[in-house]
Design an enzyme around this catalytic site. Sequence first.
Site, mmCIF file in Angstrom:
data_model
loop_
_atom_site.group_PDB
_atom_site.id
_atom_site.type_symbol
_atom_site.label_atom_id
_atom_site.label_comp_id
_atom_site.label_asym_id
_atom_site.label_seq_id
_atom_site.Cartn_x
_atom_site.Cartn_y
_atom_site.Cartn_z
ATOM 1 N N TYR A 1 2.646 12.886 -47.173
ATOM 2 C CA TYR A 1 3.911 12.809 -46.428
ATOM 3 C C TYR A 1 3.890 11.597 -45.496
ATOM 4 C CZ TYR A 1 7.419 13.942 -42.871
ATOM 5 O OH TYR A 1 8.471 13.886 -41.990
ATOM 6 N N SER B 1 8.284 9.212 -39.114
ATOM 7 C CA SER B 1 7.662 10.409 -38.548
ATOM 8 C C SER B 1 6.456 10.051 -37.695
ATOM 9 C CB SER B 1 7.216 11.308 -39.701
ATOM 10 O OG SER B 1 6.274 12.251 -39.255
HETATM 11 N N1 NAD Z 1 11.967 18.096 -38.024
HETATM 12 C C1 NAD Z 1 10.923 17.390 -37.642
HETATM 13 O O1 NAD Z 1 10.112 17.833 -36.814
HETATM 14 C C2 NAD Z 1 10.690 16.013 -38.207
HETATM 15 C C3 NAD Z 1 9.614 15.262 -37.693
HETATM 16 C C4 NAD Z 1 9.395 13.991 -38.202
HETATM 17 C C5 NAD Z 1 10.220 13.468 -39.174
HETATM 18 N N2 NAD Z 1 11.243 14.219 -39.662
HETATM 19 C C6 NAD Z 1 12.088 13.631 -40.718
HETATM 20 O O2 NAD Z 1 13.448 13.748 -40.334
HETATM 21 C C7 NAD Z 1 14.253 13.920 -41.477
HETATM 22 C C8 NAD Z 1 15.105 15.167 -41.338
HETATM 23 O O3 NAD Z 1 14.216 16.261 -41.135
HETATM 24 P P1 NAD Z 1 14.701 17.761 -40.997
HETATM 25 O O4 NAD Z 1 13.757 18.432 -40.083
HETATM 26 O O5 NAD Z 1 16.148 17.793 -40.755
HETATM 27 O O6 NAD Z 1 14.367 18.281 -42.466
HETATM 28 P P2 NAD Z 1 15.232 19.182 -43.464
HETATM 29 O O7 NAD Z 1 14.318 19.514 -44.585
HETATM 30 O O8 NAD Z 1 15.871 20.291 -42.729
HETATM 31 O O9 NAD Z 1 16.352 18.177 -43.938
HETATM 32 C C9 NAD Z 1 16.227 17.325 -45.043
HETATM 33 C C10 NAD Z 1 17.396 17.584 -45.960
HETATM 34 O O10 NAD Z 1 17.299 16.651 -47.034
HETATM 35 C C11 NAD Z 1 17.606 17.322 -48.237
HETATM 36 N N3 NAD Z 1 16.912 16.599 -49.306
HETATM 37 C C12 NAD Z 1 15.587 16.571 -49.573
HETATM 38 N N4 NAD Z 1 15.351 15.790 -50.632
HETATM 39 C C13 NAD Z 1 16.555 15.301 -51.032
HETATM 40 C C14 NAD Z 1 16.972 14.445 -52.058
HETATM 41 N N5 NAD Z 1 16.104 13.927 -52.930
HETATM 42 N N6 NAD Z 1 18.280 14.140 -52.167
HETATM 43 C C15 NAD Z 1 19.197 14.673 -51.309
HETATM 44 N N7 NAD Z 1 18.863 15.513 -50.318
HETATM 45 C C16 NAD Z 1 17.550 15.820 -50.185
HETATM 46 C C17 NAD Z 1 17.129 18.730 -48.073
HETATM 47 O O11 NAD Z 1 17.870 19.645 -48.888
HETATM 48 C C18 NAD Z 1 17.366 18.987 -46.574
HETATM 49 O O12 NAD Z 1 18.614 19.634 -46.379
HETATM 50 C C19 NAD Z 1 13.307 13.948 -42.667
HETATM 51 O O13 NAD Z 1 13.254 12.653 -43.222
HETATM 52 C C20 NAD Z 1 11.984 14.325 -42.048
HETATM 53 O O14 NAD Z 1 10.910 13.836 -42.827
HETATM 54 C C21 NAD Z 1 11.507 15.474 -39.197
#
Ligand code: NAD
Length: 350
Positions: free
Chosen positions: A168, A143
Amino acid sequence: MLTKNIDLSNKRILVTGAAGFIGANLVMELVKRYPGCKVLGIDNVNNYYDVQIKEYRLDCIAEVVQDDDQFELVRGSIADRELIDRVFTEFRPEVVVNLAAQAGVRYSIENPDAYIESNIIGFYNILEACRHNPVEHFVYASSSSVYGANKKIPYSVEDKVDNPVSLYAATKKSNELLAHSYSKLYGIPSTGLRFFTVYGPAGRPDMAYFGFTNKLLKGETIKIFNFGNCKRDFTFVDDIVEGVISVMQVAPAENENGARYKVYNIGNNDPVNLLDFVDILQQELISAGVLPEDYDFEAHKELVPMQPGDVEVTYADVTALQEDFGFRPDTPLREGLRSFAKWYKEYYRI
Ligand SMILES: NC(=O)c1ccc[n+]([C@@H]2O[C@H](COP(=O)([O-])OP(=O)(O)OC[C@H]3O[C@@H](n4cnc5c(N)ncnc54)[C@H](O)[C@@H]3O)[C@@H](O)[C@H]2O)c1
């Protein structure tokens, strides 16, 4: 440009967080583009935000899947070591994309356990499984928050990232460190992707643009932090998916430390002031018919100070991504917000 060394056409691909915003979009694109690949998703479909949106995304995947063998979802946690070991021995993934995580900066202040469980224990379980069941490439979400309160912008992967300002961010930086050690010790080719504020249709309701939309619709006032002087690199989800798919096909060569390890920024390289962002958002919400033509936007915004753990400017240097993959995110903000507004209108039947 780097040469592709992985052909995704017939691969077994494991995507964790497959019901998530980025995960579901990635799965849809993979099954559309590579009809011969098999994708196994893992997601515990937790209720950090509205579970119905996760179920809706799974329905969207089901609609694009061309045969039943192409995609399967395991509902479970990556923190469950036995489950992960079983998935790896039975499915034998060749490429793994770890997107499952407890996301969000503010939530980590009240709920630290969720971050340690998913982002540290879960991540470690995936690494251990890759160690005992060798994979061709392990790609994982990091991130932009790893840049903490760094002053130098744009943020470059060459910059020091030793000062996280949220739990985080600390877990994401830890992921990169753990991946480095596993790459070095066990030869696991790994690539970490530092995403910069991703937005789009069926996005995350916990993110500002989605929350703003909900509030404007209810006639509530939106709070714009740091008096609007926040700049973010807003990245459209399709660009992120394109970036992830490009990266998946190039397992890194050994670096000077003898580790097959890389980290890239994926962001728009075009920071937008939060006030301009919400202005374009409300215009697109009006165009899509989510808000009425005569909506008094000025009366519904309040400029407030910074929140703990937040950073003023995040802005990606994407030179490495462009040089290695010939790709950089380029969807104009207005276009991206337009498709979010259209989706919002249809999904909530406004
Ligand atoms: N969306 C953004 O702006 C952004 C920015 C930086 C980093 N990220 C990273 O990208 C990745 C995806 O982000 P996103 O926006 O799709 O988030 P999101 O929360 O929509 O997707 C994450 C998914 O992982 C699942 N999850 C969480 N913990 C879990 C576990 N222990 N076991 C199995 N499933 C689990 C959740 O149910 C969710 O569906 C994440 O790692 C997030 O930290 C996202």
